[in-house]
Motif scaffolding. Structure first.
Motif, PDB file in Angstrom:
ATOM      1  N   PRO A  21       0.821  -1.345  -0.060  1.00 39.06           N
ATOM      2  CA  PRO A  21       0.027   0.092  -0.042  1.00 39.06           C
ATOM      3  C   PRO A  21       0.613   1.300   0.022  1.00 39.06           C
ATOM      4  CG  PRO A  21      -0.971  -1.638   1.522  1.00 39.06           C
ATOM      5  CD  PRO A  21       0.427  -2.214   0.930  1.00 39.06           C
ATOM      6  N   ALA A  22       0.273   2.274  -0.617  1.00 45.39           N
ATOM      7  CA  ALA A  22       1.122   3.521  -0.627  1.00 45.39           C
ATOM      8  C   ALA A  22       1.384   4.164   0.728  1.00 45.39           C
ATOM      9  CB  ALA A  22       0.218   4.561  -1.587  1.00 45.39           C
ATOM     10  N   SER A  23       0.502   3.870   1.650  1.00 46.00           N
ATOM     11  CA  SER A  23       0.619   4.389   2.963  1.00 46.00           C
ATOM     12  C   SER A  23       2.095   3.559   3.415  1.00 46.00           C
ATOM     13  CB  SER A  23      -0.558   3.941   3.652  1.00 46.00           C
ATOM     14  OG  SER A  23      -0.998   2.788   3.479  1.00 46.00           O
ATOM     15  N   GLN A  24       2.565   2.491   2.891  1.00 48.99           N
ATOM     16  CA  GLN A  24       3.604   1.745   3.444  1.00 48.99           C
ATOM     17  C   GLN A  24       4.797   1.849   2.630  1.00 48.99           C
ATOM     18  OE1 GLN A  24       2.587  -2.111   4.638  1.00 48.99           O
ATOM     19  NE2 GLN A  24       0.479  -1.589   5.133  1.00 48.99           N
ATOM     20  N   ALA A  25       4.856   3.157   2.073  1.00 47.81           N
ATOM     21  CA  ALA A  25       5.748   3.556   0.915  1.00 47.81           C
ATOM     22  C   ALA A  25       7.280   3.330   1.478  1.00 47.81           C
ATOM     23  CB  ALA A  25       5.411   4.480   0.110  1.00 47.81           C
ATOM     24  N   ALA A  26       7.418   4.166   2.727  1.00 48.89           N
ATOM     25  CA  ALA A  26       8.736   4.135   3.236  1.00 48.89           C
ATOM     26  C   ALA A  26       9.331   5.194   2.153  1.00 48.89           C
ATOM     27  CB  ALA A  26       9.392   3.001   3.536  1.00 48.89           C
ATOM     28  N   LEU A  27      10.361   4.644   1.646  1.00 47.13           N
ATOM     29  CA  LEU A  27      11.447   5.453   0.830  1.00 47.13           C
ATOM     30  C   LEU A  27      11.258   5.014  -0.673  1.00 47.13           C
ATOM     31  CD1 LEU A  27      12.984   5.733   3.511  1.00 47.13           C
ATOM     32  CD2 LEU A  27      14.794   6.450   2.413  1.00 47.13           C
ATOM     33  N   ALA A  28       9.870   4.337  -0.970  1.00 45.63           N
ATOM     34  CA  ALA A  28       9.738   3.936  -2.432  1.00 45.63           C
ATOM     35  C   ALA A  28       8.914   4.580  -3.152  1.00 45.63           C
ATOM     36  CB  ALA A  28       9.010   2.677  -2.413  1.00 45.63           C
ATOM     37  N   LYS A  29       9.059   4.546  -4.504  1.00 45.74           N
ATOM     38  CA  LYS A  29       8.174   5.534  -5.232  1.00 45.74           C
ATOM     39  C   LYS A  29       6.828   5.068  -5.314  1.00 45.74           C
ATOM     40  CE  LYS A  29      11.607   6.830  -9.062  1.00 45.74           C
ATOM     41  NZ  LYS A  29      11.673   6.912 -10.282  1.00 45.74           N
ATOM     42  N   ILE A  30       5.766   5.799  -5.716  1.00 42.82           N
ATOM     43  CA  ILE A  30       4.417   5.386  -5.721  1.00 42.82           C
ATOM     44  C   ILE A  30       4.179   4.909  -7.247  1.00 42.82           C
ATOM     45  CG2 ILE A  30       1.968   6.218  -5.654  1.00 42.82           C
ATOM     46  CD1 ILE A  30       3.373   6.212  -3.015  1.00 42.82           C
ATOM     47  N   SER A  31       3.552   3.830  -7.227  1.00 42.94           N
ATOM     48  CA  SER A  31       3.369   3.335  -8.791  1.00 42.94           C
ATOM     49  C   SER A  31       2.662   4.285  -9.659  1.00 42.94           C
ATOM     50  CB  SER A  31       2.459   1.829  -8.617  1.00 42.94           C
ATOM     51  OG  SER A  31       2.211   1.560  -9.961  1.00 42.94           O
TER      52      SER A  31
ATOM     53  N   GLU B  83       6.018   0.985  -5.151  1.00 41.49           N
ATOM     54  CA  GLU B  83       6.780   0.060  -5.739  1.00 41.49           C
ATOM     55  C   GLU B  83       8.094  -0.627  -4.813  1.00 41.49           C
ATOM     56  OE1 GLU B  83       8.285   2.602  -9.009  1.00 41.49           O
ATOM     57  OE2 GLU B  83       6.545   1.937 -10.282  1.00 41.49           O
ATOM     58  N   ARG B  84       7.500  -1.474  -3.861  1.00 37.42           N
ATOM     59  CA  ARG B  84       8.135  -2.027  -2.836  1.00 37.42           C
ATOM     60  C   ARG B  84       7.907  -3.311  -2.836  1.00 37.42           C
ATOM     61  NH1 ARG B  84       6.434  -0.981   3.539  1.00 37.42           N
ATOM     62  NH2 ARG B  84       8.016  -2.615   4.243  1.00 37.42           N
ATOM     63  N   PHE B  85       8.907  -4.150  -2.311  1.00 35.33           N
ATOM     64  CA  PHE B  85       9.005  -5.683  -2.233  1.00 35.33           C
ATOM     65  C   PHE B  85       9.499  -6.069  -0.834  1.00 35.33           C
ATOM     66  CE2 PHE B  85      12.799  -5.191  -4.542  1.00 35.33           C
ATOM     67  CZ  PHE B  85      13.654  -6.124  -3.878  1.00 35.33           C
ATOM     68  N   GLU B  86       9.008  -7.340  -0.417  1.00 31.64           N
ATOM     69  CA  GLU B  86       9.599  -7.948   0.729  1.00 31.64           C
ATOM     70  C   GLU B  86       9.739  -9.199   0.147  1.00 31.64           C
ATOM     71  OE1 GLU B  86       7.882  -7.215   4.324  1.00 31.64           O
ATOM     72  OE2 GLU B  86       8.355  -5.169   4.671  1.00 31.64           O
ATOM     73  N   VAL B  87      10.839  -9.992   0.862  1.00 33.68           N
ATOM     74  CA  VAL B  87      11.079 -11.495   0.418  1.00 33.68           C
ATOM     75  C   VAL B  87      11.007 -12.251   1.653  1.00 33.68           C
ATOM     76  CG1 VAL B  87      12.672 -13.052  -0.535  1.00 33.68           C
ATOM     77  CG2 VAL B  87      12.704 -10.470  -1.293  1.00 33.68           C
ATOM     78  N   TYR B  88      10.250 -13.488   1.556  1.00 36.52           N
ATOM     79  CA  TYR B  88      10.012 -14.574   2.601  1.00 36.52           C
ATOM     80  C   TYR B  88      10.431 -15.998   2.209  1.00 36.52           C
ATOM     81  CZ  TYR B  88       7.181 -10.499   4.449  1.00 36.52           C
ATOM     82  OH  TYR B  88       6.787  -9.343   4.989  1.00 36.52           O
ATOM     83  N   PHE B  89      10.983 -16.668   3.275  1.00 35.96           N
ATOM     84  CA  PHE B  89      11.332 -17.807   3.019  1.00 35.96           C
ATOM     85  C   PHE B  89      11.105 -18.617   4.081  1.00 35.96           C
ATOM     86  CE2 PHE B  89      14.766 -20.931   1.100  1.00 35.96           C
ATOM     87  CZ  PHE B  89      13.916 -21.862   0.576  1.00 35.96           C
TER      88      PHE B  89
ATOM     89  N   GLU C 258      13.610   3.469  -5.703  1.00 39.72           N
ATOM     90  CA  GLU C 258      13.894   4.383  -4.617  1.00 39.72           C
ATOM     91  C   GLU C 258      13.251   5.795  -5.114  1.00 39.72           C
ATOM     92  OE1 GLU C 258      15.102   3.807  -2.064  1.00 39.72           O
ATOM     93  OE2 GLU C 258      16.052   1.907  -2.244  1.00 39.72           O
ATOM     94  N   LEU C 259      12.746   6.189  -4.197  1.00 44.30           N
ATOM     95  CA  LEU C 259      12.128   7.796  -4.248  1.00 44.30           C
ATOM     96  C   LEU C 259      13.270   8.648  -4.425  1.00 44.30           C
ATOM     97  CD1 LEU C 259       9.666   9.495  -4.101  1.00 44.30           C
ATOM     98  CD2 LEU C 259      10.101   9.898  -1.714  1.00 44.30           C
ATOM     99  N   SER C 260      13.456   9.775  -5.424  1.00 44.52           N
ATOM    100  CA  SER C 260      14.280  10.469  -5.553  1.00 44.52           C
ATOM    101  C   SER C 260      13.891  11.998  -5.456  1.00 44.52           C
ATOM    102  CB  SER C 260      15.042  10.199  -7.071  1.00 44.52           C
ATOM    103  OG  SER C 260      13.851  10.360  -7.932  1.00 44.52           O
TER     104      SER C 260
END
Length: 326
Positions: free
Chosen positions: A217-227, A235-241, A252-254
């Motif tokens: 969600p955009a509200s959880q963007a942190a330092l990522a760009k909005i799509s 435009e953020r991802f997490e990896v789980y294993f 990255e937001l610039s």
């Protein structure tokens, strides 16, 4: 039986060798891809403003003024590494210590080892492919990784849409899942979603192969760009294993003005939650004003990766001296 003494490490020699081998593998991986290893300060005048992350602080007494200055142990080398990117460093990575003021537990130690890297010219999808390649190389995995959007993860496993469902439905789903904590009604929508994700989705994904969850969600963007194609998501991802959250990455937001506003909003959230506001990293914002190249970046927990590599069930099995023995 003789009791184990607290001076002793909690690792075996075999695990210490495995850590050294893992670090060699990682460095070889990046050397082949012409990514430069860098170092940045552990102490900084600024720190993260995120309400869910709390950094350690210390006082530095300048001899020439006699006035103490607050410095913060890095929770991630992100801001300093982006300053290097703004100085035209090109693709870079760092392996180093990070510190977060949180409890010791199965997956957490307040002091931990982090791998972070940035790829100018990459978007988050390209970076996900590179993270996948690294995981397959160091873990010897052969099964293809999974990819799912944050939205579809909730729809598939919980039957609710995190982007459109009313907050009342999210609250009800928490109760159905047995998540009933004091003050739940006062939690933000994002905090409620995070609890659902942690308790009800994470245990079901990435069981046989790494799982990449993207478009948060955009509200959880942190330092990522909005799509650019859907303003509701970042435009953020997490990896789980295998039950472990391994990595967090962004396209990255610039934009410096947008970044400053996000920091201000973070501090407002901290104030509403009764948390102290944090100083904004002005060096980082000045660097953004000079121009951050279009890039994607990711942070990955080395200790957790080592847990997977050696089959450890607790982080203290891969850290020589966890905080309780430090």
């Amino acid at each position: 039986m003789k009791h184990e003494q607290s001076w002793q490490p909690t690792t075996t020699h075999k695990t210490r060798v495995a850590r050294a081998e893992l670090l060699c593998q990682i460095r070889a991986f990046f050397q082949c891809r012409d990514v430069l290893e860098v170092e940045t300060p552990v102490l900084s005048a600024g720190t993260v403003t995120d309400e869910h992350i709390d950094g350690f602080s210390t006082e530095f007494l300048y001899a020439n003024t006699g006035r103490p200055v607050s410095l913060f142990l890095q929770t991630s080398p992100e801001y300093a590494m982006k300053r290097l990117l703004c100085a035209q460093s090109g693709a870079i990575y760092q392996i180093g210590k990070a510190f977060r003021h949180e409890g010791e537990g199965r997956w957490h130690n307040p002091e931990f080892t982090m791998l972070e890297w940035y790829r100018p010219g990459f978007d988050h999808f390209m970076l996900m492919k590179e993270v996948d390649a690294l995981l397959h190389e160091v873990l010897g995995a052969t099964t293809d990784s999974e990819m799912i959007t944050y939205q579809n993860a909730f729809i598939t496993h919980l039957g609710i849409d995190p982007l459109t469902s009313p907050t009342s439905s999210i609250h009800q789903k928490m109760l159905e899942c047995g998540i009933d904590i004091d003050g739940m009604e006062s939690l933000s929508r994002d905090s409620q979603l995070q609890l659902l994700f942690s308790y009800c989705i994470e245990p079901k994904i990435g069981l046989k192969a790494p799982c990449f969850v993207y478009d948060f969600p955009a509200s959880q963007a942190a330092l990522a760009k909005i799509s650019s194609s859907d303003s509701r998501v970042a435009e953020r991802f997490e990896v789980y294993f295998k039950g472990i959250e391994l990595a967090n990455g962004f396209n990255e937001l610039s934009e410096p003005a947008e970044q400053r506003e996000r920091f201000k909003q973070d501090n407002k959230k901290r104030a509403l939650s009764g948390l102290p506001e944090k100083p904004i990293d002005e060096h980082f914002l000045q660097a953004l004003e000079s121009g951050l190249p279009e890039c994607a970046g990711v942070a990955l927990g080395i200790d957790r990766l080592l847990m997977l590599k050696v089959g450890a069930s607790h982080i203290q099995d891969v850290i020589n001296f966890p905080v309780s023995r430090a």
